[in-house]
Design an enzyme around this catalytic site. Structure first.
Site, PDB file in Angstrom:
ATOM      1  N   GLY A 271     -11.098  -3.734   3.001  1.00 45.79           N
ATOM      2  CA  GLY A 271     -12.007  -2.774   3.576  1.00 45.79           C
ATOM      3  C   GLY A 271     -11.258  -2.353   5.105  1.00 45.79           C
ATOM      4  O   GLY A 271     -12.307  -1.869   5.596  1.00 45.79           O
TER       5      GLY A 271
ATOM      6  N   SER B  69       5.244  11.770  -5.336  1.00 46.41           N
ATOM      7  CA  SER B  69       3.612  11.892  -5.716  1.00 46.41           C
ATOM      8  C   SER B  69       3.097  12.807  -4.977  1.00 46.41           C
ATOM      9  O   SER B  69       3.053  12.991  -3.663  1.00 46.41           O
ATOM     10  CB  SER B  69       3.028  10.275  -5.586  1.00 46.41           C
ATOM     11  OG  SER B  69       1.847  10.574  -5.848  1.00 46.41           O
ATOM     12  N   THR B  70       2.179  13.721  -5.362  1.00 49.26           N
ATOM     13  CA  THR B  70       1.523  15.082  -4.686  1.00 49.26           C
ATOM     14  C   THR B  70       0.016  14.990  -4.856  1.00 49.26           C
ATOM     15  O   THR B  70      -0.335  15.698  -4.336  1.00 49.26           O
ATOM     16  CB  THR B  70       1.795  16.237  -5.217  1.00 49.26           C
ATOM     17  OG1 THR B  70       1.588  16.240  -6.651  1.00 49.26           O
ATOM     18  CG2 THR B  70       3.454  16.494  -5.325  1.00 49.26           C
ATOM     19  N   GLY B  71      -0.490  13.831  -5.293  1.00 48.96           N
ATOM     20  CA  GLY B  71      -2.032  13.778  -5.522  1.00 48.96           C
ATOM     21  C   GLY B  71      -2.316  12.340  -6.004  1.00 48.96           C
ATOM     22  O   GLY B  71      -1.570  11.627  -6.367  1.00 48.96           O
TER      23      GLY B  71
ATOM     24  N   GLN C 198       2.682  -6.089  -2.848  1.00 42.65           N
ATOM     25  CA  GLN C 198       3.020  -6.232  -1.528  1.00 42.65           C
ATOM     26  C   GLN C 198       4.059  -5.294  -1.246  1.00 42.65           C
ATOM     27  O   GLN C 198       4.342  -4.218  -2.094  1.00 42.65           O
ATOM     28  CB  GLN C 198       3.290  -7.578  -1.395  1.00 42.65           C
ATOM     29  CG  GLN C 198       2.113  -8.675  -0.927  1.00 42.65           C
ATOM     30  CD  GLN C 198       1.186  -9.169  -2.226  1.00 42.65           C
ATOM     31  OE1 GLN C 198       2.161  -9.402  -3.082  1.00 42.65           O
ATOM     32  NE2 GLN C 198       0.150  -9.040  -2.296  1.00 42.65           N
TER      33      GLN C 198
ATOM     34  N   GLY D 165       1.629   2.792  -2.600  1.00 37.14           N
ATOM     35  CA  GLY D 165       1.235   3.570  -4.007  1.00 37.14           C
ATOM     36  C   GLY D 165       1.672   3.194  -5.021  1.00 37.14           C
ATOM     37  O   GLY D 165       1.866   4.016  -6.278  1.00 37.14           O
TER      38      GLY D 165
ATOM     39  N   ASP E 112       0.953  -1.277  -0.025  1.00 36.31           N
ATOM     40  CA  ASP E 112       0.113  -0.086   0.074  1.00 36.31           C
ATOM     41  C   ASP E 112       0.777   1.263   0.113  1.00 36.31           C
ATOM     42  O   ASP E 112       0.563   2.433   0.777  1.00 36.31           O
ATOM     43  CB  ASP E 112      -1.110  -0.006   1.178  1.00 36.31           C
ATOM     44  CG  ASP E 112      -1.953  -1.439   1.281  1.00 36.31           C
ATOM     45  OD1 ASP E 112      -2.352  -1.717   0.114  1.00 36.31           O
ATOM     46  OD2 ASP E 112      -1.834  -1.723   2.468  1.00 36.31           O
TER      47      ASP E 112
ATOM     48  N   HIS F 265      -4.151  -2.599  -6.257  1.00 35.79           N
ATOM     49  CA  HIS F 265      -3.308  -1.352  -6.673  1.00 35.79           C
ATOM     50  C   HIS F 265      -4.285  -0.377  -7.192  1.00 35.79           C
ATOM     51  O   HIS F 265      -5.183  -0.740  -8.205  1.00 35.79           O
ATOM     52  CB  HIS F 265      -2.298  -1.800  -7.644  1.00 35.79           C
ATOM     53  CG  HIS F 265      -1.162  -2.441  -7.339  1.00 35.79           C
ATOM     54  ND1 HIS F 265       0.030  -2.808  -8.094  1.00 35.79           N
ATOM     55  CD2 HIS F 265      -1.048  -3.090  -6.038  1.00 35.79           C
ATOM     56  CE1 HIS F 265       0.889  -3.542  -7.390  1.00 35.79           C
ATOM     57  NE2 HIS F 265       0.375  -3.574  -6.227  1.00 35.79           N
TER      58      HIS F 265
ATOM     59  N   ASP G 141       1.835  14.849  -0.205  1.00 35.58           N
ATOM     60  CA  ASP G 141       0.642  15.823  -0.059  1.00 35.58           C
ATOM     61  C   ASP G 141      -0.125  15.618   1.378  1.00 35.58           C
ATOM     62  O   ASP G 141      -0.723  16.552   1.837  1.00 35.58           O
ATOM     63  CB  ASP G 141      -0.223  16.065  -1.242  1.00 35.58           C
ATOM     64  CG  ASP G 141      -0.872  14.808  -1.504  1.00 35.58           C
ATOM     65  OD1 ASP G 141      -0.154  13.761  -1.452  1.00 35.58           O
ATOM     66  OD2 ASP G 141      -2.315  14.569  -1.271  1.00 35.58           O
TER      67      ASP G 141
END
Ligand code: IMP
Ligand code: MG
Length: 338
Positions: free
Chosen positions: A253, A322-324, A176, A15, A13, A43, A284
């Site tokens: 979830g 990464s900014t968003g 992973q 990204g 997780d 992903h 961010d």
């Protein structure tokens, strides 16, 4: 871009989907091939205003001309695979290897019904552990045994190596994270059912280590973990919410446990993966002022200090920031200096 491997540096997780989708578009990838365990990974890719949660299809699908492959080391749940083929509309350019292991309902039941796996380890309940156990026992069905998958079956290692040898741009997708590896975690049995480092991902798709040009290890700007096992510096749920780090897992979830960026783990992840570049995601969330920016001169002093600290402590350049959430919310320092 030539041959890139993208892997997770913490507990999954981080990204990776976002980073892979950016690279697929920006570098115009010819081929995206997925390694890793199987549909236990989710992903997330956000592109053209649509959100996709991919458990089998390579994140490079956002580039409409990319060939999409799943390596023989990856477990496939045919139901999940077919539903993603239809939701992404990639039929005709997605193939899986005949040696991919097949997850059957009995594997999912065994995973969910096991106090050890679901209760203690806190697995995703997707049947990957029991299926890999059957594979080791040499009784798991393979994709080549399933008639309704025939039209998707190809020799994936051959196609990937042929593409590499003819100078095509290839993105190898890990799943992973480094510290969920069955070999490299300090927290056994709180890990997944295979190795997850760059070497394993290459093996999953049938590519030898000499053919890889760049290994990108993806770190989120803080650490999250789902399931059991220790998490250094873990925040309480209230504290995680206060800091904006509250996240819900893609596949299950469940609420993700959160902690600050871990420099010691990051150094070890770089070593275990022989990383050549770092992608730093969700910056961010730590520094909301920089949301969506794509040029380094828009970074605040604090954000810059954090990136420099990561580079200093970990010893590898941060090349992608990464900014968003969108695929294109990225500062690319492969072209530009900080
Ligand atoms: P399994 O891979 O479903 O057997 O789960 C074993 C451990 O790995 C559990 O702690 C899961 O939460 C974790 N895990 C497996 N895949 C992922 C992933 O893609 N992201 C985050 N955690 C994962
Ligand atoms: Mg995930």
């Amino acid at each position: 871009m030539s041959v890139y491997v993208v892997v997770g540096g913490f507990y999954g997780d981080e990204g990776k989907g976002k980073v892979l989708s950016y690279l697929a578009l920006k570098d115009n990838a010819d081929l995206g091939v997925r390694g890793g365990v199987g549909p236990n990974a989710g992903h997330t890719v956000i592109h053209n205003g649509r959100e996709y949660k991919l458990r089998q299809i390579p994140s490079a699908f956002v580039n409409e001309r990319a060939l999409l492959l799943i390596g023989p080391g990856v477990l496939v749940n045919p139901e999940v695979f077919l539903s993603e083929v239809s939701s992404t509309g990639v039929e005709g350019r997605v193939f899986l290897d005949g040696h991919c292991g097949i997850i059957e309902p009995k594997h999912v039941e065994a995973d969910r019904g096991s106090e050890h796996l679901r209760g203690r380890v806190g697995t995703t309940g997707t049947g990957t552990g029991p299926a890999n156990a059957d594979r080791a026992l040499r009784r798991l069905k393979l994709a080549r045994d399933i008639p309704y998958l025939t039209k998707f079956v190809e020799d994936v290692p051959f196609l990937v190596n042929e593409a590499i040898d003819s100078g095509k741009r290839v993105l190898i997708e890990g799943t992973q994270g480094t510290f969920l590896s069955l070999w490299h975690t300090d927290h056994y049995p709180y890990c997944t059912s295979k190795d997850t480092t760059a070497s394993a991902i290459c093996s999953d798709v049938g590519v030898g280590p000499k053919k890889v040009d760049e290994i990108v290890v993806v770190f989120k700007s803080y650490v999250t973990r789902v399931g059991g096992g220790p998490l250094e510096g873990e925040y309480s749920v209230e504290e995680a919410k206060r800091r904006g780090l509250y996240e819900v897992a893609t596949v299950t979830g469940r609420v993700r446990r959160a902690a600050p960026f871990n420099f010691k783990l990051a150094r070890r992840a770089v070593m275990l993966n022989s990383a050549t570049q770092i992608a730093l995601t969700k910056l961010d969330i730590l520094f909301p002022e920089i949301r969506g920016v794509t040029k380094s001169d828009a970074l605040t002093g604090e954000a810059r200090d954090f990136i420099e600290k990561v580079e200093d402590e970990v010893g590898v350049p941060v090349t992608l920031i990464s900014t968003g959430p969108d695929s294109l919310h990225m500062i690319d320092l492969r072209e530009e200096k900080l």
